[in-house]
Scaffold this motif. Structure first.
Motif, mmCIF file in Angstrom:
data_model
loop_
_atom_site.group_PDB
_atom_site.id
_atom_site.type_symbol
_atom_site.label_atom_id
_atom_site.label_comp_id
_atom_site.label_asym_id
_atom_site.label_seq_id
_atom_site.Cartn_x
_atom_site.Cartn_y
_atom_site.Cartn_z
ATOM 1 N N CYS A 99 0.837 -1.204 0.000
ATOM 2 C CA CYS A 99 0.000 0.000 0.000
ATOM 3 C C CYS A 99 0.872 1.254 0.000
ATOM 4 C CB CYS A 99 -0.941 -0.007 1.196
ATOM 5 S SG CYS A 99 -2.203 -1.311 1.111
ATOM 6 N N LEU A 100 1.947 1.238 0.779
ATOM 7 C CA LEU A 100 2.858 2.380 0.816
ATOM 8 C C LEU A 100 3.540 2.604 -0.535
ATOM 9 C CD1 LEU A 100 4.385 1.931 4.363
ATOM 10 C CD2 LEU A 100 3.175 3.959 3.520
ATOM 11 N N ALA A 101 3.656 1.535 -1.333
ATOM 12 C CA ALA A 101 4.234 1.642 -2.675
ATOM 13 C C ALA A 101 3.173 2.048 -3.706
ATOM 14 C CB ALA A 101 4.889 0.324 -3.062
ATOM 15 N N ASN A 102 2.006 2.487 -3.228
ATOM 16 C CA ASN A 102 0.896 2.941 -4.069
ATOM 17 C C ASN A 102 0.233 1.836 -4.875
ATOM 18 O OD1 ASN A 102 0.879 5.631 -3.217
ATOM 19 N ND2 ASN A 102 2.636 6.060 -4.520
ATOM 20 N N GLU A 103 0.345 0.599 -4.383
ATOM 21 C CA GLU A 103 -0.439 -0.480 -4.970
ATOM 22 C C GLU A 103 -1.839 -0.415 -4.369
ATOM 23 O OE1 GLU A 103 1.004 -4.503 -5.068
ATOM 24 O OE2 GLU A 103 3.076 -3.821 -5.260
ATOM 25 N N GLY A 117 -11.105 -6.328 1.473
ATOM 26 C CA GLY A 117 -12.476 -6.775 1.667
ATOM 27 C C GLY A 117 -13.538 -5.897 1.033
ATOM 28 N N TRP A 118 -13.166 -4.751 0.484
ATOM 29 C CA TRP A 118 -14.116 -3.823 -0.131
ATOM 30 C C TRP A 118 -13.758 -3.637 -1.597
ATOM 31 C CZ3 TRP A 118 -17.969 -2.972 3.061
ATOM 32 C CH2 TRP A 118 -17.723 -3.045 4.432
ATOM 33 N N LYS A 119 -14.730 -3.264 -2.410
ATOM 34 C CA LYS A 119 -14.466 -3.045 -3.833
ATOM 35 C C LYS A 119 -13.498 -1.886 -4.009
ATOM 36 C CE LYS A 119 -18.654 -5.011 -5.669
ATOM 37 N NZ LYS A 119 -18.524 -5.800 -6.842
ATOM 38 N N GLY A 120 -12.500 -2.106 -4.874
ATOM 39 C CA GLY A 120 -11.530 -1.054 -5.151
ATOM 40 C C GLY A 120 -10.143 -1.592 -5.455
ATOM 41 N N GLY A 121 -9.828 -2.763 -4.953
ATOM 42 C CA GLY A 121 -8.515 -3.329 -5.207
ATOM 43 C C GLY A 121 -8.444 -3.946 -6.596
ATOM 44 N N VAL A 122 -7.214 -4.076 -7.087
ATOM 45 C CA VAL A 122 -7.015 -4.673 -8.410
ATOM 46 C C VAL A 122 -5.945 -5.754 -8.321
ATOM 47 C CG1 VAL A 122 -7.798 -2.713 -9.778
ATOM 48 C CG2 VAL A 122 -5.454 -2.777 -9.036
ATOM 49 N N THR A 125 -4.108 5.683 -8.972
ATOM 50 C CA THR A 125 -3.591 4.734 -9.956
ATOM 51 C C THR A 125 -2.735 3.705 -9.240
ATOM 52 O OG1 THR A 125 -3.567 6.446 -11.650
ATOM 53 C CG2 THR A 125 -2.229 4.481 -12.072
ATOM 54 N N CYS A 126 -3.031 2.439 -9.463
ATOM 55 C CA CYS A 126 -2.257 1.357 -8.862
ATOM 56 C C CYS A 126 -0.868 1.330 -9.502
ATOM 57 C CB CYS A 126 -2.972 0.020 -9.067
ATOM 58 S SG CYS A 126 -2.055 -1.395 -8.416
ATOM 59 N N SER A 127 0.156 1.396 -8.670
ATOM 60 C CA SER A 127 1.523 1.435 -9.193
ATOM 61 C C SER A 127 1.920 0.127 -9.882
ATOM 62 C CB SER A 127 2.513 1.744 -8.065
ATOM 63 O OG SER A 127 2.490 0.716 -7.087
ATOM 64 N N ARG A 128 1.291 -0.979 -9.509
ATOM 65 C CA ARG A 128 1.661 -2.274 -10.095
ATOM 66 C C ARG A 128 0.917 -2.548 -11.397
ATOM 67 N NH1 ARG A 128 -0.144 -7.322 -9.919
ATOM 68 N NH2 ARG A 128 -1.711 -6.912 -8.330
ATOM 69 N N THR A 129 -0.397 -2.309 -11.419
ATOM 70 C CA THR A 129 -1.200 -2.668 -12.590
ATOM 71 C C THR A 129 -1.497 -1.481 -13.508
ATOM 72 O OG1 THR A 129 -3.297 -2.238 -11.480
ATOM 73 C CG2 THR A 129 -2.372 -4.472 -11.261
ATOM 74 N N LYS A 130 -1.259 -0.263 -13.016
ATOM 75 C CA LYS A 130 -1.574 0.980 -13.749
ATOM 76 C C LYS A 130 -3.076 1.195 -13.930
ATOM 77 C CE LYS A 130 2.800 1.649 -14.079
ATOM 78 N NZ LYS A 130 3.358 1.692 -12.750
#
Length: 129
Positions: free
Chosen positions: A51-55, A60-65, A103-108
């Protein structure tokens, strides 16, 4: 009138509250989600580091990729954003009337966290890219 939910990271975790007080009060459960994030950061330091790396990891909630999708954007819950802020060891800082995109740093993937449940509730499930 916008309602800004804020708590300092140094605030003690709340105890002795009922389910109604935790989830149905004016903060809509965001403080509890943030507190859960803080607790998970202590138990799962690898998750906190992501999370600290902006991933935006799956929580448990909608929003992760978990991976990039054909459509490079999606909506997520403010509860996810609150838990993510807790995992990062940040102050809780969410406006219940505004959307916020990250923006997810891993998946963009771009995730817009919104107070409008209809935007993410009936979202098409993840499709392979």
């Amino acid at each position: 009138m916008s309602q800004h939910i804020q708590r300092n990271i140094d605030s003690a975790l709340r105890t002795g509250l009922s389910r109604t007080q935790l989830w149905e009060a004016a903060d809509k459960g965001l403080i509890k989600c943030w507190e859960i994030g803080r607790q998970r950061a202590a138990r799962f330091p690898d998750l906190a580091q992501r999370c600290l790396a902006n991933e935006l990891p799956v929580l448990g909630w909608k929003g992760g990729v978990s991976r990039s999708l054909k459509k490079n954007e999606k909506y997520g819950s403010l509860k996810y954003l609150a838990q993510w802020q807790g995992l990062r060891g940040e102050d809780l800082d969410i406006d219940l009337a505004e959307e916020r995109s990250l923006t997810c740093s891993r998946t963009k993937m771009v995730v817009t966290f919104t107070p409008d449940r209809t935007k993410y509730f009936n979202q098409v499930a993840e499709v392979e890219a």
